[in-house]
Design a protein around this motif. Structure first.
Motif, PDB file in Angstrom:
ATOM      1  N   SER A 186      67.780  35.809  48.477  1.00  0.00           N
ATOM      2  CA  SER A 186      66.619  36.900  48.315  1.00  0.00           C
ATOM      3  C   SER A 186      67.314  37.970  47.978  1.00  0.00           C
ATOM      4  CB  SER A 186      66.027  37.218  49.891  1.00  0.00           C
ATOM      5  OG  SER A 186      67.070  37.883  50.625  1.00  0.00           O
ATOM      6  N   THR A 187      66.312  38.904  47.437  1.00  0.00           N
ATOM      7  CA  THR A 187      66.856  40.507  47.067  1.00  0.00           C
ATOM      8  C   THR A 187      67.736  41.081  47.930  1.00  0.00           C
ATOM      9  OG1 THR A 187      64.762  40.531  45.811  1.00  0.00           O
ATOM     10  CG2 THR A 187      66.002  42.807  46.190  1.00  0.00           C
ATOM     11  N   ASP A 199      69.616  39.629  50.385  1.00  0.00           N
ATOM     12  CA  ASP A 199      70.827  38.841  50.411  1.00  0.00           C
ATOM     13  C   ASP A 199      71.914  39.346  49.135  1.00  0.00           C
ATOM     14  OD1 ASP A 199      70.552  37.839  52.916  1.00  0.00           O
ATOM     15  OD2 ASP A 199      70.029  36.087  52.395  1.00  0.00           O
ATOM     16  N   ASN A 200      71.311  39.475  48.235  1.00  0.00           N
ATOM     17  CA  ASN A 200      71.755  39.667  46.949  1.00  0.00           C
ATOM     18  C   ASN A 200      72.373  41.033  47.027  1.00  0.00           C
ATOM     19  OD1 ASN A 200      71.758  38.105  44.157  1.00  0.00           O
ATOM     20  ND2 ASN A 200      70.018  37.638  45.270  1.00  0.00           N
ATOM     21  N   ARG A 241      61.531  42.505  48.986  1.00  0.00           N
ATOM     22  CA  ARG A 241      62.954  42.255  49.880  1.00  0.00           C
ATOM     23  C   ARG A 241      63.126  40.918  50.094  1.00  0.00           C
ATOM     24  NH1 ARG A 241      61.269  45.892  53.648  1.00  0.00           N
ATOM     25  NH2 ARG A 241      62.253  47.738  53.277  1.00  0.00           N
ATOM     26  N   ARG A 242      62.274  40.254  50.440  1.00  0.00           N
ATOM     27  CA  ARG A 242      62.487  38.703  50.939  1.00  0.00           C
ATOM     28  C   ARG A 242      62.307  37.919  49.837  1.00  0.00           C
ATOM     29  NH1 ARG A 242      64.674  39.148  56.158  1.00  0.00           N
ATOM     30  NH2 ARG A 242      63.617  41.022  57.228  1.00  0.00           N
ATOM     31  N   THR A 243      61.886  38.209  48.759  1.00  0.00           N
ATOM     32  CA  THR A 243      61.434  37.312  47.539  1.00  0.00           C
ATOM     33  C   THR A 243      62.996  36.898  46.971  1.00  0.00           C
ATOM     34  OG1 THR A 243      59.982  38.820  46.898  1.00  0.00           O
ATOM     35  CG2 THR A 243      60.360  36.898  45.280  1.00  0.00           C
ATOM     36  N   PRO A 244      62.907  35.383  46.644  1.00  0.00           N
ATOM     37  CA  PRO A 244      64.441  34.824  46.206  1.00  0.00           C
ATOM     38  C   PRO A 244      64.174  35.436  44.700  1.00  0.00           C
ATOM     39  CG  PRO A 244      63.039  33.150  47.149  1.00  0.00           C
ATOM     40  CD  PRO A 244      62.145  34.271  47.035  1.00  0.00           C
ATOM     41  N   VAL A 245      65.385  35.941  44.307  1.00  0.00           N
ATOM     42  CA  VAL A 245      65.600  36.676  42.940  1.00  0.00           C
ATOM     43  C   VAL A 245      65.136  35.796  41.833  1.00  0.00           C
ATOM     44  CG1 VAL A 245      66.873  38.466  43.577  1.00  0.00           C
ATOM     45  CG2 VAL A 245      67.972  36.243  42.767  1.00  0.00           C
ATOM     46  N   ARG A 302      62.440  34.205  41.386  1.00  0.00           N
ATOM     47  CA  ARG A 302      61.023  34.119  41.288  1.00  0.00           C
ATOM     48  C   ARG A 302      60.678  35.459  40.597  1.00  0.00           C
ATOM     49  NH1 ARG A 302      58.109  32.605  46.238  1.00  0.00           N
ATOM     50  NH2 ARG A 302      59.309  30.985  47.292  1.00  0.00           N
TER      51      ARG A 302
END
Lengths: 358, 270
Positions: free
Chosen positions: B109-110, B112-113, B160-164, B166
């Motif tokens: 996710s954003t 975590d990145n 924030r929670r979106t996998p990057v 996507r």
């Protein structure tokens, strides 16, 4: 799941970063654990405990191990069976050498021994990637099984070569070996699985888990950020092997009750790899789903034939079972390449919007 | 403009030398990617590296943060000489970068990145992380708070929670900047942060670059092809062509340099 995330607001980062931030989720998971611990031992038959729940739980533990390595850190391995064998044989050595020490320590020592061996066989991962790495881990698979089979020291010079699991007690209950009660054995295995699944969850969401995923997704960028590839990859191999080693020790002590090499051959490695592919790479929940699916599907298919009253030979059942099994795996991979865990999260996402998706 | 004295704020903003590249040569087999390049970057400035395709700009940044090791020459950073620089040393001494082709961790996710950007600041032991106790927990919370500041700064709260994987391209570039900023770098290397963006996205990105520079005092080395952006943002510009340094100076000096004009527009060699 009939609940919504709506209306759940967090005011601190501590709440937001809790393991299960949604109250109903928390309730659900805790009730599943409570059910497994308090209810299942009373309602499940001996067959269910002995032949389904115990092996599925142990294989879930091994699948978590491989998922840490392959799903999170992105290092393909075909040595799972060997790392389980290392846990089983060295755990057995430890337990028989120090009979007075608690069996929990024995299982952990099996795991630690396997972790060290795993780190050694993980060393090529620094230079080799992908399928080539998988082939180098085959070296671990064949070498270790050969070692344990050919060196009588590992089985305490047992004449048959396949010694029985030593009976050991916890709180006065026999938990290992053929004479032990299946309920005690089940609870022993279950407590290991619960504790170490929780630890795996914590590891994978923390710094080390992010480092693993960073190496998996883009190793060059990870290195330039300051993640050390050597440390990260070897820690993934060591921790993965630790889980596999514990699973191997439990498999030998609590399920098959003997320490034998054929339980940990290359087929076991493939079986566990299939579990994480079907269950979901990079998901702890997926490890459980995959283990349950792969282990119980053949049993289910077998019983289905008998249940339908079909008079067919056992050989035919066996072959049809393989065919259906293979077809289902292909079907699953086409429909959802990210596994059962992804299906579960998609279902949850859909339900969140249901019945007004727009 | 070259004759006009710099604005007083500008003079304060820019300090002494932060990094000096000394006679760096880099070759891949027979191909000379860089030959005898020297320039310096002063504390607090925005320093651009420009040049036609294949001029060696990205190679230059790769040498600075140790991804490529130059065969000759040395890097002086914060008063220490490195020959060559190593990636880990660069990262732990406050050099962060973004990449020309986005190098995000696509499965994460954003949040975590950007959290991985702080990996060098986290010290919790394996056991503390496994149990999510003591430093394992307190560190996560402390760094989350910092990461949230970066997220606010870049205005990416909603993803924030979106996998990057996507996210659209422009946002991915922004997340990558966020990951570099999370490390609180002293020197930020930006490799074509605006490549492939439309005018609006470029304006947003330019605003972020100026804000990073002014609010955090971060020194920035920028590679960019859009000349209007380069000329507006930079304090000084270095021009490379075929691995050689053509010119070095303020945007106005560089703009007037005949070699630079020739390199960009082409010239008949006789």
């Amino acid at each position: 799941m009939f609940y919504r995330e709506a209306g759940v607001f967090k005011t601190t980062y501590s709440d937001d970063m809790a393991l299960l931030p949604i109250p109903l989720d928390k309730f659900f998971v805790l009730s599943v654990i409570a059910f497994m611990v308090l209810v299942v031992p009373f309602i499940a038959s001996e067959y269910w405990l002995e032949s389904i729940l115990i092996p599925v739980l142990i294989l879930s533990l091994a699948a978590i191990g491989l998922n840490i390595l392959t799903g999170y850190a992105g290092q393909l391995s075909l040595g799972t069976g060997a790392f389980m064998a290392a846990g089983a044989y060295l755990g057995y050595k430890f337990v028989t050498a120090f009979p007075d020490i608690n069996i929990v320590v024995g299982v952990l020592v099996g795991g630690l021994a396997s972790a060290m061996i795993g780190a050694v066989f993980g060393a090529p991962s620094l230079r080799i990637k992908g399928f080539y790495l998988a082939v180098t881990t085959l070296a671990a698979q064949f070498f270790l099984i050969w070692l344990f089979t050919k060196q009588p020291w590992f089985v305490n010079y047992s004449i048959s070569g396949v010694p029985t699991a030593p009976p050991r007690e916890i709180f006065g209950f026999l938990v290992t070996g053929a004479e032990s009660n299946e309920t005690a054995r089940y609870l022993f295995v279950l407590s290991f699985v619960i504790v170490f699944a929780l630890i795996a969850r914590n590891l994978t969401r923390g710094r080390i888990g992010r480092s693993w995923m960073a190496i998996r997704d883009m190793d060059i960028a990870a290195e330039l950020i300051g993640i050390k590839p050597l440390q990260t990859k070897l820690s993934a191999f060591a921790i993965s092997s630790f889980y596999c080693g514990m699973a191997g020790a439990l498999w030998a002590f609590c399920y098959i009750n003997i320490v034998e090499p054929s339980a940990f051959d290359i087929n076991r490695s493939f079986q566990i790899l299939f579990m994480i592919i079907i269950g979901g790479l990079g998901s702890i929940l997926g490890s459980f789903l995959g283990a349950a699916f792969i282990f119980t599907l053949p049993i289910f298919l077998n019983n289905a034939a008998t249940g339908l009253g079909l008079e067919v030979s056992t050989a035919l059942i066996r072959h049809v079972e393989f065919m259906i099994f293979g077809a289902m795996i292909i079907f699953f991979l086409i429909v959802e390449p990210h596994g059962l865990a992804r299906m579960w999260s998609i279902a949850k996402e859909k339900l969140r919007m249901w019945p007004f998706p727009y | 403009m070259s004759g006009v004295a710099p604005v007083s704020g500008q003079a304060e903003r820019i300090g002494g030398e932060l990094l000096r590249v000394d006679n760096v040569s880099l070759s891949f087999g027979g191909v000379k990617a860089l030959s005898e390049i020297s320039f310096d970057i002063k504390k607090g400035e925005i320093r651009s590296i420009i040049g036609p395709n294949g001029a060696g700009k990205s190679s230059m940044l790769n040498v600075v943060n140790g991804f490529y090791q130059a065969q000759e020459g040395s890097i002086h950073y914060k008063g220490v000489t490195y020959a060559p620089m190593r990636p880990y040393i660069a990262a732990s001494n406050g050099i962060a970068r973004t990449f020309q082709n986005i190098a995000l961790f696509r499965g994460m996710s954003t949040l975590d990145n950007i959290m991985t950007g702080r990996v060098l600041k986290m010290k919790a032991s394996l056991l503390e992380q496994a149990l999510y106790m003591f430093r394992g927990k307190s560190e996560e919370l402390e760094h989350r708070e910092h990461v949230e500041k970066v997220i606010d700064f870049l205005e990416i709260q909603a993803i924030r929670r979106t996998p990057v994987g996507r996210l659209p391209y422009g946002l991915q570039k922004r997340v990558e900047l966020g990951r570099a900023l999370a490390a609180e770098p002293d020197l930020l290397l930006l490799d074509e942060p605006m490549a492939g963006m439309n005018v609006e996205e470029k304006e947003d990105m330019s605003r972020f670059i100026i804000d990073v520079n002014e609010q955090f005092g971060t020194t920035i080395a920028l590679i960019e092809h859009d000349m209007s952006v380069v000329m507006d943002l930079s304090d000084r510009v270095v021009v490379l062509d075929y691995g050689k340094k053509l010119a070095d100076g303020t945007p106005d000096e560089v703009r007037g340099n005949q070699d630079v004009i020739d390199a960009y527009l082409g010239v008949t060699h006789d």
